[in-house]
Motif scaffolding. Structure first.
Motif, PDB file in Angstrom:
ATOM      1  N   UNK A   1      20.269 -10.209   3.419  1.00  0.00           N
ATOM      2  CA  UNK A   1      21.381 -11.291   2.240  1.00  0.00           C
ATOM      3  C   UNK A   1      23.110 -11.090   2.934  1.00  0.00           C
ATOM      4  N   UNK A   2      23.046 -10.685   4.641  1.00  0.00           N
ATOM      5  CA  UNK A   2      24.086 -10.774   5.316  1.00  0.00           C
ATOM      6  C   UNK A   2      25.044  -9.951   5.334  1.00  0.00           C
ATOM      7  N   UNK A   3      24.383  -9.066   4.285  1.00  0.00           N
ATOM      8  CA  UNK A   3      25.280  -8.094   3.914  1.00  0.00           C
ATOM      9  C   UNK A   3      25.780  -6.723   4.963  1.00  0.00           C
ATOM     10  N   UNK A   4      27.816  -6.342   4.936  1.00  0.00           N
ATOM     11  CA  UNK A   4      27.369  -5.430   5.562  1.00  0.00           C
ATOM     12  C   UNK A   4      27.747  -3.925   5.048  1.00  0.00           C
ATOM     13  N   UNK A   5      26.004  -3.063   5.319  1.00  0.00           N
ATOM     14  CA  UNK A   5      25.499  -2.185   4.519  1.00  0.00           C
ATOM     15  C   UNK A   5      26.163  -0.364   5.189  1.00  0.00           C
ATOM     16  N   UNK A   6      26.861  -0.074   4.505  1.00  0.00           N
ATOM     17  CA  UNK A   6      27.162   1.418   4.920  1.00  0.00           C
ATOM     18  C   UNK A   6      26.135   2.855   4.421  1.00  0.00           C
ATOM     19  N   UNK A   7      25.444   2.788   5.442  1.00  0.00           N
ATOM     20  CA  UNK A   7      24.494   4.280   4.489  1.00  0.00           C
ATOM     21  C   UNK A   7      25.252   5.545   4.606  1.00  0.00           C
ATOM     22  N   UNK A   8      25.527   6.043   4.062  1.00  0.00           N
ATOM     23  CA  UNK A   8      26.083   7.512   3.797  1.00  0.00           C
ATOM     24  C   UNK A   8      25.794   8.684   3.394  1.00  0.00           C
ATOM     25  N   UNK A   9      25.782   9.708   4.083  1.00  0.00           N
ATOM     26  CA  UNK A   9      24.919  11.008   3.893  1.00  0.00           C
ATOM     27  C   UNK A   9      26.102  11.975   4.594  1.00  0.00           C
ATOM     28  N   UNK A  10      25.294  13.021   4.568  1.00  0.00           N
ATOM     29  CA  UNK A  10      25.653  14.498   4.746  1.00  0.00           C
ATOM     30  C   UNK A  10      24.736  14.901   5.666  1.00  0.00           C
ATOM     31  N   UNK A  11      24.939  15.629   7.114  1.00  0.00           N
ATOM     32  CA  UNK A  11      23.760  15.779   7.758  1.00  0.00           C
ATOM     33  C   UNK A  11      22.717  16.331   7.536  1.00  0.00           C
ATOM     34  N   UNK A  12      21.539  16.349   7.499  1.00  0.00           N
ATOM     35  CA  UNK A  12      20.203  16.720   6.853  1.00  0.00           C
ATOM     36  C   UNK A  12      20.029  16.088   5.736  1.00  0.00           C
TER      37      UNK A  12
END
Ligand code: CP
Length: 334
Positions: free
Chosen positions: A189-200
């Motif tokens: 849907x043309x969104x700017x998706x950010x995926x944030x997580x601690x390593x692992x």
């Protein structure tokens, strides 16, 4: 526009074109309006559905059961611990028999490395639509309700910053199916998706590759970060939610919704909690979403989930309307 849905399975939103998803949302909105006006919607009169649950549920079970009743049919709840499945009856035999008795089979099975395979085995043998009520990889009903809710609040989704953020939780080990579904869906849907997580807490590589392909095709973006602050900054929507460690746990753990796991790696990331202070760094009209159930005080402060930026309950309500739309189109449609 393709209006032919009847007989299709509902396992993964990637199996449907964007145009088809938009039709599902249109039907969801129509059913929502009719529900608000108290209008009858007898689209599945005398139809029977079976709802198999290997794990606990509040929203999914009741949106399907209530939804089927409101469409004029009947949905039978099947706790798999009281089915012959518990004695080892196969997905094949279960699917063949239930599909001879009724008009749809829906199933929740989240055990890592098993759930999606089980659902696909039922697809292979069922003569009626099989619907995924959440497996180890996908939660399509949740994704559709999330999308409906976002579109209700923001008519133009293009280039809106939506951040899917890992959060600390103790209540039980949660599948990756919600973030996987969202990270695949929102770029379409043309969104700017950010995926944030601690390593692992990486999602599988093939999910990220597909999400990037979806972003390129539809004018969105996907950014991965391990810096929580970057994800909150100027975000239009934040979805802070726990998910389990796919890399470690797919190797053998038999994880059910009741399993409580607290280990050192998890505890080291206790600061990954949605707070008012973090929300203050986002856009002034930022919206907070969570598929629920939320692990209050661990994933999120009460003042955020209960506060003016939260649209968690609106999204939960839309589980009903989207469930009715999918059942109407796949079971009773053209
Ligand atoms: N979001 C969701 O699937 O809720 P339940 O686990 O209560 O069904």
């Amino acid at each position: 526009m393709n209006t032919v849905f009847r007989g299709r399975h509902f396992i993964n939103l990637e199996d449907f074109t964007k145009e088809e998803l938009d039709t599902m949302l249109d039907v969801s909105m129509e059913l929502k309006r009719k529900f608000a006006m108290g209008e009858d919607t007898p689209y599945l009169t005398n139809k029977t559905g079976f709802l198999m649950f290997f794990e606990q549920s509040t929203r999914t079970r009741n949106s399907m059961e209530a939804g089927m009743a409101q469409l004029g049919g009947h949905a039978g709840f099947l706790d798999t611990s009281s089915m012959q499945v518990a004695h080892g009856e196969t997905a094949k035999d279960t699917a063949i028999i239930l599909s001879r008795f009724g008009h749809m089979i829906a199933c929740r099975y989240c055990n890592w490395g098993r759930g999606n395979k089980y659902l696909n085995e039922m697809v292979r043998w069922s003569s009626v639509p099989v619907m995924n009520l959440q497996d180890d990889l996908y939660h399509p009903f949740q994704g559709l309700a999330d999308l409906m809710t976002i579109k209700e609040k923001l008519p133009d989704l293009r280039r809106k910053k939506i951040s899917i953020i890992w959060a600390y939780a103790e209540s039980h080990k949660k599948p990756i199916s919600v973030p996987v579904t969202q990270v695949l869906l929102f770029p379409r849907y043309g969104m700017d998706v950010w995926l944030a997580y601690p390593k692992g807490w990486e999602l599988p590589d093939w999910v990220i590759a597909q999400a990037k392909e979806n972003a390129e095709k539809h004018g969105g973006t996907l950014t991965i970060t391990h810096d929580e602050a970057e994800a909150y900054k100027d975000a239009d929507i934040v979805i802070p939610k726990n998910w389990g460690n796919w890399v470690i746990d797919q190797t053998g753990a038999s994880v059910t919704g009741a399993t409580k796991v607290i280990d050192d790696a998890l505890l080291a990331n206790k600061s990954w909690k949605c707070t008012e202070a973090k929300m203050a760094t986002a856009s002034k009209d930022v919206m907070y979403m969570h598929a629920l159930p939320a692990d209050r005080d661990n994933e999120v402060e009460d003042s955020v989930i209960d506060g003016p930026h939260s649209i968690a309950y609106d999204a939960a309500e839309n589980r009903l309307h989207t469930a009715k739309a999918v059942m109407t189109l796949l079971v009773g449609g053209k």
